[in-house]
Design a protein around this motif. Structure first.
Motif, mmCIF file in Angstrom:
data_model
loop_
_atom_site.group_PDB
_atom_site.id
_atom_site.type_symbol
_atom_site.label_atom_id
_atom_site.label_comp_id
_atom_site.label_asym_id
_atom_site.label_seq_id
_atom_site.Cartn_x
_atom_site.Cartn_y
_atom_site.Cartn_z
ATOM 1 N N TRP A 104 0.855 -1.186 0.000
ATOM 2 C CA TRP A 104 0.000 0.000 0.000
ATOM 3 C C TRP A 104 0.890 1.234 0.000
ATOM 4 C CZ3 TRP A 104 -0.239 3.888 3.742
ATOM 5 C CH2 TRP A 104 -1.276 4.819 3.588
ATOM 6 N N LEU A 105 0.464 2.256 -0.741
ATOM 7 C CA LEU A 105 1.156 3.551 -0.771
ATOM 8 C C LEU A 105 0.158 4.655 -0.473
ATOM 9 C CD1 LEU A 105 3.342 3.375 -4.005
ATOM 10 C CD2 LEU A 105 4.174 3.570 -1.673
ATOM 11 N N LYS A 106 0.562 5.587 0.362
ATOM 12 C CA LYS A 106 -0.300 6.731 0.658
ATOM 13 C C LYS A 106 -0.532 7.547 -0.614
ATOM 14 C CE LYS A 106 -0.736 10.605 3.823
ATOM 15 N NZ LYS A 106 -0.114 11.314 4.944
ATOM 16 N N ASP A 107 0.539 7.781 -1.354
ATOM 17 C CA ASP A 107 0.455 8.510 -2.622
ATOM 18 C C ASP A 107 0.919 7.592 -3.741
ATOM 19 O OD1 ASP A 107 -0.334 10.972 -1.405
ATOM 20 O OD2 ASP A 107 1.745 11.250 -0.760
ATOM 21 N N SER A 108 -0.004 6.842 -4.311
ATOM 22 C CA SER A 108 0.376 5.868 -5.339
ATOM 23 C C SER A 108 0.393 6.468 -6.742
ATOM 24 C CB SER A 108 -0.560 4.665 -5.300
ATOM 25 O OG SER A 108 -1.893 5.081 -5.521
ATOM 26 N N LEU A 109 0.001 7.738 -6.838
ATOM 27 C CA LEU A 109 -0.006 8.398 -8.144
ATOM 28 C C LEU A 109 0.982 9.559 -8.170
ATOM 29 C CD1 LEU A 109 -3.848 8.628 -8.828
ATOM 30 C CD2 LEU A 109 -2.263 6.882 -9.644
ATOM 31 N N LYS A 110 1.538 9.804 -9.333
ATOM 32 C CA LYS A 110 2.412 10.956 -9.562
ATOM 33 C C LYS A 110 1.969 11.566 -10.884
ATOM 34 C CE LYS A 110 7.201 12.356 -10.065
ATOM 35 N NZ LYS A 110 8.604 11.906 -10.058
ATOM 36 N N SER A 111 1.542 12.818 -10.851
ATOM 37 C CA SER A 111 1.027 13.504 -12.037
ATOM 38 C C SER A 111 -0.106 12.705 -12.684
ATOM 39 C CB SER A 111 2.152 13.736 -13.047
ATOM 40 O OG SER A 111 3.183 14.502 -12.474
ATOM 41 N N GLY A 112 -0.956 12.106 -11.831
ATOM 42 C CA GLY A 112 -2.108 11.369 -12.321
ATOM 43 C C GLY A 112 -1.803 9.976 -12.840
ATOM 44 N N LYS A 113 -0.548 9.547 -12.779
ATOM 45 C CA LYS A 113 -0.164 8.212 -13.256
ATOM 46 C C LYS A 113 0.389 7.396 -12.094
ATOM 47 C CE LYS A 113 0.911 9.816 -17.877
ATOM 48 N NZ LYS A 113 1.868 9.875 -18.943
ATOM 49 N N THR A 114 0.301 6.083 -12.234
ATOM 50 C CA THR A 114 0.831 5.194 -11.214
ATOM 51 C C THR A 114 2.325 5.440 -11.024
ATOM 52 O OG1 THR A 114 -0.800 3.507 -11.781
ATOM 53 C CG2 THR A 114 1.146 2.764 -10.594
ATOM 54 N N LYS A 115 2.746 5.584 -9.754
ATOM 55 C CA LYS A 115 4.175 5.778 -9.473
ATOM 56 C C LYS A 115 4.956 4.557 -9.920
ATOM 57 C CE LYS A 115 4.366 8.916 -5.574
ATOM 58 N NZ LYS A 115 4.703 9.071 -4.163
ATOM 59 N N VAL A 116 6.091 4.823 -10.564
ATOM 60 C CA VAL A 116 6.960 3.743 -11.032
ATOM 61 C C VAL A 116 8.330 3.866 -10.361
ATOM 62 C CG1 VAL A 116 5.761 3.418 -13.237
ATOM 63 C CG2 VAL A 116 7.648 5.061 -13.076
ATOM 64 N N ASP A 117 9.119 2.839 -10.512
ATOM 65 C CA ASP A 117 10.433 2.734 -9.889
ATOM 66 C C ASP A 117 11.479 3.487 -10.718
ATOM 67 O OD1 ASP A 117 12.365 1.876 -8.110
ATOM 68 O OD2 ASP A 117 12.436 -0.176 -8.881
ATOM 69 N N GLU A 118 11.235 4.783 -10.927
ATOM 70 C CA GLU A 118 12.023 5.585 -11.860
ATOM 71 C C GLU A 118 13.480 5.797 -11.462
ATOM 72 O OE1 GLU A 118 9.876 9.256 -12.079
ATOM 73 O OE2 GLU A 118 10.371 9.826 -10.023
ATOM 74 N N ASN A 119 13.819 5.587 -10.189
ATOM 75 C CA ASN A 119 15.196 5.800 -9.734
ATOM 76 C C ASN A 119 16.033 4.527 -9.690
ATOM 77 O OD1 ASN A 119 14.777 8.602 -9.292
ATOM 78 N ND2 ASN A 119 13.730 8.098 -7.400
ATOM 79 N N ASN A 120 15.458 3.421 -10.129
ATOM 80 C CA ASN A 120 16.169 2.145 -10.082
ATOM 81 C C ASN A 120 17.454 2.226 -10.899
ATOM 82 O OD1 ASN A 120 16.879 -0.739 -10.507
ATOM 83 N ND2 ASN A 120 14.926 -1.046 -9.473
ATOM 84 N N LYS A 121 18.521 1.647 -10.372
ATOM 85 C CA LYS A 121 19.822 1.637 -11.078
ATOM 86 C C LYS A 121 19.753 0.813 -12.366
ATOM 87 C CE LYS A 121 22.078 3.684 -7.614
ATOM 88 N NZ LYS A 121 21.668 5.017 -7.367
ATOM 89 N N ASN A 122 18.807 -0.126 -12.411
ATOM 90 C CA ASN A 122 18.617 -0.966 -13.589
ATOM 91 C C ASN A 122 17.561 -0.316 -14.496
ATOM 92 O OD1 ASN A 122 17.820 -2.891 -15.481
ATOM 93 N ND2 ASN A 122 17.922 -4.583 -14.036
ATOM 94 N N PRO A 123 17.960 0.197 -15.667
ATOM 95 C CA PRO A 123 16.998 0.870 -16.555
ATOM 96 C C PRO A 123 15.804 -0.006 -16.946
ATOM 97 C CG PRO A 123 19.244 1.123 -17.381
ATOM 98 C CD PRO A 123 19.303 0.176 -16.213
ATOM 99 N N ASN A 124 15.983 -1.325 -16.960
ATOM 100 C CA ASN A 124 14.892 -2.236 -17.331
ATOM 101 C C ASN A 124 13.783 -2.292 -16.279
ATOM 102 O OD1 ASN A 124 16.209 -2.949 -19.724
ATOM 103 N ND2 ASN A 124 17.342 -4.582 -18.696
#
Length: 141
Positions: A51-71
């Motif tokens: 569960w996430l308190k804020d699961s959206l970012k700019s109206g879209k589902t938050k993703v693992d954008e800072n992961n060291k693995n681009p995939n």
């Protein structure tokens, strides 16, 4: 402090050390921004974001954008494993890994019981002394 925790477990009818499966269940992160669900499998104990308190970012589902693995940068944050490989030993869970989605970094991890509703989750590089702890609170049923 570990002696105090043992005393709490003795006085509340539990053994000297918390049972290995004490960690199972749901835990709020320190800032209550996420809920981590702990389970176990043949590799040990693991926790994932359930569960996430804020699961959206700019109206879209938050993703693992800072992961060291681009995939992995497009996978949703909700459901990702953030703790894995923990083994129970002498009242603590050790030898695991801790992933921080905010930085995209992975650390060594150990978990200790602070009291019957709180665990200390320590992420570190090298030795535990070179790390940082956060405190998670058990979700009461």
């Amino acid at each position: 402090m570990h002696l105090i925790i043992k005393l709490i477990f003795i006085l509340t009818g539990l053994s000297n050390d918390p049972p290995a499966d004490f960690i199972l269940g749901s835990w709020y992160t320190e800032e209550k921004a996420a809920l981590i669900g702990f389970s176990k499998n043949e590799q040990g104990y693991f926790g994932e974001i359930i569960w996430l308190k804020d699961s959206l970012k700019s109206g879209k589902t938050k993703v693992d954008e800072n992961n060291k693995n681009p995939n992995l940068r497009k996978r949703p944050i909700l459901g990702i494993p953030i703790v894995w490989g923990l083994k129970y030993e002498d009242g603590n869970w050790e030898g695991g890994k801790l992933y921080d989605p905010q930085s995209g970094s992975t650390y060594n991890c150990q978990i200790k019981v602070k009291d019957t509703l709180t665990i200390e989750v320590r992420g570190y590089l090298g030795l535990p002394a070179f790390g940082r702890s956060v405190y998670w609170t058990k979700v009461e049923k």
